[in-house]
Design an enzyme around this catalytic site. Structure first.
Site, PDB file in Angstrom:
ATOM      1  N   SER A 168     -33.988  73.471  69.687  1.00  0.00           N
ATOM      2  CA  SER A 168     -32.998  74.557  69.687  1.00  0.00           C
ATOM      3  C   SER A 168     -32.044  74.264  70.846  1.00  0.00           C
ATOM      4  CB  SER A 168     -33.684  75.905  69.879  1.00  0.00           C
ATOM      5  OG  SER A 168     -34.631  76.112  68.864  1.00  0.00           O
ATOM      6  N   LYS A 209     -28.897  78.608  64.823  1.00  0.00           N
ATOM      7  CA  LYS A 209     -30.252  78.861  65.365  1.00  0.00           C
ATOM      8  C   LYS A 209     -30.195  79.836  66.548  1.00  0.00           C
ATOM      9  CE  LYS A 209     -34.546  78.434  66.494  1.00  0.00           C
ATOM     10  NZ  LYS A 209     -35.571  79.113  65.710  1.00  0.00           N
ATOM     11  N   LYS A 213     -33.766  81.048  76.812  1.00  0.00           N
ATOM     12  CA  LYS A 213     -32.807  79.943  76.667  1.00  0.00           C
ATOM     13  C   LYS A 213     -31.958  80.122  75.399  1.00  0.00           C
ATOM     14  CE  LYS A 213     -33.977  76.672  74.212  1.00  0.00           C
ATOM     15  NZ  LYS A 213     -34.533  75.578  73.415  1.00  0.00           N
TER      16      LYS A 213
HETATM   17  P1  NAD Z   1     -43.194  72.730  74.154  1.00  0.00           P
HETATM   18  O1  NAD Z   1     -42.869  73.056  75.561  1.00  0.00           O
HETATM   19  O2  NAD Z   1     -44.521  73.120  73.594  1.00  0.00           O
HETATM   20  O3  NAD Z   1     -43.063  71.144  73.936  1.00  0.00           O
HETATM   21  C1  NAD Z   1     -42.066  70.357  74.532  1.00  0.00           C
HETATM   22  C2  NAD Z   1     -42.655  68.955  74.733  1.00  0.00           C
HETATM   23  O4  NAD Z   1     -41.612  68.100  75.257  1.00  0.00           O
HETATM   24  C3  NAD Z   1     -43.791  68.909  75.756  1.00  0.00           C
HETATM   25  O5  NAD Z   1     -44.912  68.246  75.194  1.00  0.00           O
HETATM   26  C4  NAD Z   1     -43.202  68.135  76.940  1.00  0.00           C
HETATM   27  O6  NAD Z   1     -44.154  67.359  77.643  1.00  0.00           O
HETATM   28  C5  NAD Z   1     -42.183  67.269  76.242  1.00  0.00           C
HETATM   29  N1  NAD Z   1     -41.110  66.783  77.113  1.00  0.00           N
HETATM   30  C6  NAD Z   1     -40.421  67.459  78.066  1.00  0.00           C
HETATM   31  N2  NAD Z   1     -39.489  66.662  78.631  1.00  0.00           N
HETATM   32  C7  NAD Z   1     -39.586  65.461  78.009  1.00  0.00           C
HETATM   33  C8  NAD Z   1     -38.876  64.232  78.126  1.00  0.00           C
HETATM   34  N3  NAD Z   1     -37.885  64.063  79.012  1.00  0.00           N
HETATM   35  N4  NAD Z   1     -39.234  63.196  77.322  1.00  0.00           N
HETATM   36  C9  NAD Z   1     -40.258  63.322  76.440  1.00  0.00           C
HETATM   37  N5  NAD Z   1     -40.961  64.475  76.284  1.00  0.00           N
HETATM   38  C10 NAD Z   1     -40.620  65.528  77.058  1.00  0.00           C
HETATM   39  O7  NAD Z   1     -42.012  73.320  73.289  1.00  0.00           O
HETATM   40  P2  NAD Z   1     -42.027  73.754  71.735  1.00  0.00           P
HETATM   41  O8  NAD Z   1     -42.523  75.153  71.627  1.00  0.00           O
HETATM   42  O9  NAD Z   1     -42.652  72.670  70.933  1.00  0.00           O
HETATM   43  O10 NAD Z   1     -40.436  73.796  71.463  1.00  0.00           O
HETATM   44  C11 NAD Z   1     -39.672  72.613  71.293  1.00  0.00           C
HETATM   45  C12 NAD Z   1     -38.287  73.013  70.794  1.00  0.00           C
HETATM   46  O11 NAD Z   1     -38.431  73.738  69.559  1.00  0.00           O
HETATM   47  C13 NAD Z   1     -37.533  73.938  71.759  1.00  0.00           C
HETATM   48  O12 NAD Z   1     -36.166  73.607  71.753  1.00  0.00           O
HETATM   49  C14 NAD Z   1     -37.791  75.328  71.158  1.00  0.00           C
HETATM   50  O13 NAD Z   1     -36.767  76.241  71.545  1.00  0.00           O
HETATM   51  C15 NAD Z   1     -37.820  75.020  69.681  1.00  0.00           C
HETATM   52  N6  NAD Z   1     -38.602  75.948  68.835  1.00  0.00           N
HETATM   53  C16 NAD Z   1     -39.852  76.376  69.213  1.00  0.00           C
HETATM   54  C17 NAD Z   1     -40.564  77.233  68.368  1.00  0.00           C
HETATM   55  C18 NAD Z   1     -41.960  77.736  68.718  1.00  0.00           C
HETATM   56  O14 NAD Z   1     -42.462  78.630  68.009  1.00  0.00           O
HETATM   57  N7  NAD Z   1     -42.618  77.208  69.743  1.00  0.00           N
HETATM   58  C19 NAD Z   1     -40.019  77.626  67.142  1.00  0.00           C
HETATM   59  C20 NAD Z   1     -38.756  77.146  66.779  1.00  0.00           C
HETATM   60  C21 NAD Z   1     -38.061  76.304  67.641  1.00  0.00           C
END
Ligand code: NAD
Length: 302
Positions: free
Chosen positions: A98, A174, A243
């Site tokens: 997102s 989104k 965010k």
């Molecule tokens: P999360 O924090 O669980 O996962 C993010 C992952 O990225 C982590 O494993 C972290 O170690 C990794 N990471 C961070 N910096 C990095 C880098 N420089 N290089 C490689 N890996 C790196 O987050 P999430 O809940 O999986 O969300 C991910 C995206 O999806 C976000 O943009 C969020 O807004 C979006 N999103 C989340 C949900 C939800 O229900 N959790 C739903 C829809 C959209």
């Protein structure tokens, strides 16, 4: 030979999405800054854990599922000379995070200079839909060829794909969707607190919202299960929600559009985040419950 897809960001959402790509028959090269996470997942799905950008050589698509636009750009371009240097012409980056639509447009220009196309394909649906491969996708992009190339990869993780238009339009949609959901969450929690203080039972209130005009996805799927029950375990972090609403706020500002409700929702989520830390977003209720009229709040607008 199986097609290679790179996947960066193996958190709550990314891990099950990468798993579904492997199930669909792609050879998946995975990367996360957390080495134990990437090694465990690679072993689980019979894929490869990347150690350097060169490990993505031969990939025809790179999927990013990362917290913010800044992290997406840095993971793709700042890591040891960047990933695009190792991709063939015609490769496509699919940013499913997102992200901020204005930063997506900038990233698209930077990747185009490196000969790689970008499409934005953020997802709707939490971890359960990510696991089931039934996410809804908002797909934006400027190059029809890149969109066509990205589509089979996206379809391996989703049930519905909405074409939203130019590059960044998926990310704009989104953020605006999550702003509307966050406004509903904030309003519903305020109503629950006021109702309870007046003597109403909170679960009865939820049942009445859901049979009345106050009904929304939030009242149906979040309030009863995660707020009134006080389990606060939706799997979606408060920091990510704040965010997303911040992105919607930036968008209205960039468009010179007065949007006082968006500003208020953004400020109250930022205040809850400053007070509680990065808890589950449903737990913001505990911050609003402790507020008292006249008490000063942080009102941060980062
Ligand atoms: P999360 O924090 O669980 O996962 C993010 C992952 O990225 C982590 O494993 C972290 O170690 C990794 N990471 C961070 N910096 C990095 C880098 N420089 N290089 C490689 N890996 C790196 O987050 P999430 O809940 O999986 O969300 C991910 C995206 O999806 C976000 O943009 C969020 O807004 C979006 N999103 C989340 C949900 C939800 O229900 N959790 C739903 C829809 C959209």
């Amino acid at each position: 030979m199986r097609e290679i897809v790179g996947f960066i960001g193996l958190g709550t959402m990314g891990a099950p999405m990468a798993r579904n790509l492997a199930k669909a028959g792609y050879e998946v090269v995975v990367y996360d800054v957390d080495a134990s996470v990437r090694e465990r997942l690679a072993e689980d799905i019979g894929g490869q854990a990347a150690v350097t950008p060169a490990d993505f050589a031969g990939a025809h698509a790179i999927v990013t599922m990362l917290p913010t636009s800044r992290i997406v750009a840095s993971a793709l371009l700042d890591w040891d000379g960047g990933i695009p240097a190792h991709l063939d012409a015609g490769a496509v980056v699919i940013d499913m995070s997102s992200s901020d639509p204005t930063e997506t447009v900038d990233l698209g220009e930077r990747l185009a200079e490196a000969g790689v196309a970008l499409v934005d394909a953020p997802v709707s649906g939490g971890v359960l839909k990510a696991e089931a491969g039934s996410l809804a996708i908002m797909l934006g992009g400027d190059s029809e060829e890149a969109l066509e190339r990205a589509l089979p990869v996206i379809e391996a993780m989703s049930e519905t794909v909405f074409r939203t238009g130019k590059l960044g339009s998926g990310h704009a949609m989104k953020a605006l969707n999550n702003y509307v959901a966050a406004a509903a969450t904030t309003a519903a929690c305020e109503a629950l607190i006021a109702g309870e203080r007046f003597g109403l039972d909170q679960q009865t209130m939820v049942d009445i919202f859901n049979a009345s005009t106050g009904q929304s996805w939030v009242t149906t799927n979040v309030l009863g299960q995660h707020v009134v029950s006080r389990t606060f375990n939706t799997g979606f972090a408060l920091g990510l929600y704040a965010k997303d609403v911040g992105i919607a706020r930036h968008l209205t500002e960039a468009l010179d559009q007065p949007a006082p409700v968006c500003h208020a929702v953004s400020a109250t989520l930022n205040d809850a985040l400053a007070d509680l830390g990065n808890v589950d977003h449903a737990a913001a209720m505990t911050y609003w419950e402790q507020l008292r009229a006249g008490a000063s709040a942080v009102h941060s607008e980062s």
